[in-house]
Scaffold this active site. Sequence first.
Site: not given
Ligand code: IMP
Length: 198
Positions: A7, A9-10, A12, A69, A150, A152, A173, A178
């Site tokens: 990833t 995403n900083k 994450k 994911d 970040f 939602y 958190k 999850h």
């Molecule tokens: P990704 O594909 O795993 O990067 O996550 C997809 C999207 O799910 C992210 O861009 C967020 O909008 C949402 N998301 C995933 N994990 C979180 C979280 O821990 N908090 C808030 N939104 C999340």
Amino acid sequence: MKLVLATRNKHKLQEIREIFRLPGLELVSALDFPELEDVVEDGATFEANAVKKAVSLTQATGFWSLADDSGLEVDALNGAPGVYSARYAGEPVDYAANNRKLLRELEGAATRRARFRCVIALADPSGPIRTVEGRCEGTIIDELRGRQGFGYDPLFVPEGYTQTFAEMDGPLKNSMSHRGRALAAAEKTWGEILRMGL
Ligand code: IMP
């Protein structure tokens, strides 16, 4: 042993680094491989996307890799936004627009139950792909609250709490999220495998 996190995403990366701590494991990320193109996340499930990202990164770098994911499933929206969570309101990714769209879609809904799900895949350059999952049940509130985290986070209140994820500090958190749960499962399930790889 080097483990590449799939990833850029900083937020994450920080969450993963806070939770996933095995002695001797050097965590690097896709940020350290700027020449690699992002994988298209076009799988129908979180698992398919996580596996695709982990396999692609391992093949490109030759190192072990770990990909997650994740996304939000809302019962009143039949599981949407699900695998489309990042781009719910369209391209480019815009967290504020996603939150506005979610609030609009939920106007008048009979239930606001939702859950975050996270699937993590571990790819071994010479071995099988392994996956684990973590979930966090909760509710979507009707206004944005909090400035941390970040995505939602400002709309999601986990079961048993009154604060949103965005009103919690990182460790709180992570203790129920999850991703925190999936990473804890990953550490437990794969600790031995990763230690043997050292
Ligand atoms: P990704 O594909 O795993 O990067 O996550 C997809 C999207 O799910 C992210 O861009 C967020 O909008 C949402 N998301 C995933 N994990 C979180 C979280 O821990 N908090 C808030 N939104 C999340």
